[in-house]
Design an enzyme around this catalytic site. Structure first.
Site, PDB file in Angstrom:
ATOM      1  N   PRO A 209       4.917   6.221 -16.606  1.00 25.93           N
ATOM      2  CA  PRO A 209       6.167   6.038 -15.969  1.00 25.93           C
ATOM      3  C   PRO A 209       6.443   4.468 -15.697  1.00 25.93           C
ATOM      4  O   PRO A 209       7.634   4.271 -15.729  1.00 25.93           O
ATOM      5  CB  PRO A 209       6.433   6.735 -14.661  1.00 25.93           C
ATOM      6  CG  PRO A 209       5.109   7.711 -14.822  1.00 25.93           C
ATOM      7  CD  PRO A 209       3.836   7.070 -15.453  1.00 25.93           C
TER       8      PRO A 209
ATOM      9  N   GLU B 176      -1.931  11.466 -10.287  1.00 29.60           N
ATOM     10  CA  GLU B 176      -0.868  10.351  -9.878  1.00 29.60           C
ATOM     11  C   GLU B 176      -1.059   9.108 -10.786  1.00 29.60           C
ATOM     12  O   GLU B 176      -0.221   8.208 -10.697  1.00 29.60           O
ATOM     13  CB  GLU B 176      -1.413   9.882  -8.417  1.00 29.60           C
ATOM     14  CG  GLU B 176      -0.656  10.842  -7.124  1.00 29.60           C
ATOM     15  CD  GLU B 176       0.699  11.213  -7.691  1.00 29.60           C
ATOM     16  OE1 GLU B 176       1.375  10.216  -7.371  1.00 29.60           O
ATOM     17  OE2 GLU B 176       0.954  12.228  -7.761  1.00 29.60           O
TER      18      GLU B 176
ATOM     19  N   ARG C 271       8.231   9.834 -38.292  1.00 33.23           N
ATOM     20  CA  ARG C 271       9.367   9.466 -39.352  1.00 33.23           C
ATOM     21  C   ARG C 271       9.589   8.682 -39.860  1.00 33.23           C
ATOM     22  O   ARG C 271      10.493   8.428 -40.973  1.00 33.23           O
ATOM     23  CB  ARG C 271      10.624   9.989 -38.343  1.00 33.23           C
ATOM     24  CG  ARG C 271      10.602  11.213 -37.800  1.00 33.23           C
ATOM     25  CD  ARG C 271      11.797  11.555 -36.603  1.00 33.23           C
ATOM     26  NE  ARG C 271      12.791  11.182 -37.453  1.00 33.23           N
ATOM     27  CZ  ARG C 271      13.818  12.216 -37.933  1.00 33.23           C
ATOM     28  NH1 ARG C 271      13.141  13.114 -38.010  1.00 33.23           N
ATOM     29  NH2 ARG C 271      15.006  11.796 -38.336  1.00 33.23           N
TER      30      ARG C 271
ATOM     31  N   ASP D  59      20.474   8.380 -40.266  1.00 34.01           N
ATOM     32  CA  ASP D  59      20.280   9.057 -39.067  1.00 34.01           C
ATOM     33  C   ASP D  59      20.759   8.213 -37.812  1.00 34.01           C
ATOM     34  O   ASP D  59      21.039   7.092 -38.023  1.00 34.01           O
ATOM     35  CB  ASP D  59      18.652   8.996 -38.771  1.00 34.01           C
ATOM     36  CG  ASP D  59      18.014  10.323 -38.983  1.00 34.01           C
ATOM     37  OD1 ASP D  59      18.568  11.187 -39.541  1.00 34.01           O
ATOM     38  OD2 ASP D  59      16.742  10.447 -38.414  1.00 34.01           O
TER      39      ASP D  59
HETATM   40  C1  9D3 Z   1       4.874  10.212  -7.018  1.00 33.36           C
HETATM   41  C2  9D3 Z   1       5.005   8.980  -7.854  1.00 33.36           C
HETATM   42  N1  9D3 Z   1       5.011   9.135  -9.513  1.00 33.36           N
HETATM   43  C3  9D3 Z   1       5.690   8.207 -10.130  1.00 33.36           C
HETATM   44  C4  9D3 Z   1       7.042   8.404 -10.399  1.00 33.36           C
HETATM   45  C5  9D3 Z   1       3.688   9.236  -9.985  1.00 33.36           C
HETATM   46  C6  9D3 Z   1       3.757  10.002 -11.230  1.00 33.36           C
HETATM   47  C7  9D3 Z   1       4.533  10.806 -11.862  1.00 33.36           C
HETATM   48  C8  9D3 Z   1       4.502  11.480 -12.773  1.00 33.36           C
HETATM   49  C9  9D3 Z   1       2.518   9.694 -11.966  1.00 33.36           C
HETATM   50  C10 9D3 Z   1       2.392  10.180 -13.454  1.00 33.36           C
HETATM   51  C11 9D3 Z   1       3.154  11.187 -13.585  1.00 33.36           C
HETATM   52  C12 9D3 Z   1       3.099  11.522 -15.107  1.00 33.36           C
HETATM   53  N2  9D3 Z   1       4.069  10.933 -15.960  1.00 33.36           N
HETATM   54  C13 9D3 Z   1       3.452  10.242 -17.135  1.00 33.36           C
HETATM   55  O1  9D3 Z   1       2.289  10.369 -17.213  1.00 33.36           O
HETATM   56  C14 9D3 Z   1       4.430   9.953 -17.954  1.00 33.36           C
HETATM   57  C15 9D3 Z   1       5.800   9.669 -18.162  1.00 33.36           C
HETATM   58  C16 9D3 Z   1       6.756  10.396 -17.105  1.00 33.36           C
HETATM   59  O2  9D3 Z   1       6.812  10.943 -16.263  1.00 33.36           O
HETATM   60  N3  9D3 Z   1       8.037   9.635 -17.526  1.00 33.36           N
HETATM   61  C17 9D3 Z   1       8.293   9.122 -18.525  1.00 33.36           C
HETATM   62  N4  9D3 Z   1       7.640   8.758 -19.448  1.00 33.36           N
HETATM   63  C18 9D3 Z   1       6.341   9.043 -19.380  1.00 33.36           C
HETATM   64  S1  9D3 Z   1       5.048   8.371 -20.185  1.00 33.36           S
HETATM   65  C19 9D3 Z   1       3.798   9.102 -19.063  1.00 33.36           C
END
Ligand code: 9D3
Length: 246
Positions: free
Chosen positions: A88, A115, A153, A168
């Site tokens: 994220p 996490e 793609r 596209d």
């Molecule tokens: C509680 C705090 N969270 C941060 C917003 C921790 C957290 C949430 C979700 C840590 C890891 C995740 C899992 N998400 C991913 O691994 C992830 C992800 C996403 O959640 N949203 C957008 N793109 C991606 S790429 C990997």
């Protein structure tokens, strides 16, 4: 293009790749996907891939050892190989980045769970961190699939011509014009007359105007980056004038 996906849920990746355009591309040898199970590189009787965070707090952290050894096991294509961490916190993945990544020979995608992963993996092994958008997923697997789909793609031959990338959505930065097929009248609603006219230049102009109208209405933010012609500018001016009068 070769992808290596590192995950503790290898079946999530394999399931999506069984069908559709990516499956066909793999059969034709245009892309190759190797899935590496991080758990296979975990030690101990329980094969744990996560542990409690130093310093305390809720949730678990992915241990560095299994990910490090899994990465070490991946054969590297000498040049043009990148290790991407799906997280994220990464830079937002978009079509421009998809084009850039499509020029690599190998993408190694590390999917996090829990996490997050131990910071030292980021420092030692990761070239880039990518997110697919501002919403919370349960892990990096869906993000890795989204990335592989969008990038593949753009690999020459994958779309097989039927669906040219140029036409596209997003390739010229605009939303698509409305599409119609048979029947000509459906639930009392008719296909726009111009599409039945056979006048290809008129049809092209109508579609372009529809694309511009939709983009102005639904995603005006896209117009900043869009590749617009002088004709487009004139159409947009008219559309904006029309909107002011109402
Ligand atoms: C509680 C705090 N969270 C941060 C917003 C921790 C957290 C949430 C979700 C840590 C890891 C995740 C899992 N998400 C991913 O691994 C992830 C992800 C996403 O959640 N949203 C957008 N793109 C991606 S790429 C990997």
């Amino acid at each position: 293009m070769r992808y290596d996906v590192l995950t503790i849920f290898p079946e999530m990746i394999r399931a999506y790749l069984k069908e559709g355009i990516l499956a066909r591309a793999a059969k034709r040898g245009l892309i190759e996907v190797q899935v590496t199970d991080i758990r296979a590189f975990a030690g101990g009787a329980h094969k744990n891939t996560d542990d409690r965070p130093f310093g305390g707090g809720d949730g678990m952290v992915m241990k560095p050892g299994p990910i490090y050894r899994a990465l070490d096991s991946v054969p590297r294509v000498e040049e043009n190989s990148l290790v991407l961490l799906l997280t994220p916190q990464g830079k937002r993945f978009d079509q421009e980045m998809a084009w850039e990544l499509s020029r690599q020979k190998q993408l190694i995608l590390v999917c996090g769970r829990y996490e997050g992963i131990d910071e030292r993996i980021r420092e030692l092994c990761v070239d880039r961190e990518l997110s697919i958008g501002d919403y919370v997923l349960s892990g990096g697997e869906l993000a890795a699939l989204v990335l592989m789909d969008a990038v593949s793609r753009l690999v020459p031959g994958v779309l097989g011509g039927q669906n040219s990338t140029q036409e596209d959505s997003f390739e010229d930065g605009l939303l698509e014009y409305p599409h119609y097929t048979r029947p000509r009248v459906f639930m009392g609603r008719e296909v726009p007359e111009i599409l039945l006219s056979g006048d290809h230049e008129k049809i092209r102009q109508w579609r372009r105007a529809q694309s511009l109208k939709r983009t102005l209405e639904k995603r005006p933010d896209l117009l900043q980056k869009a590749q617009l012609t002088g004709e487009d500018g004139a159409i947009l001016e008219k559309l904006k004038e029309g909107a002011e009068k109402q």
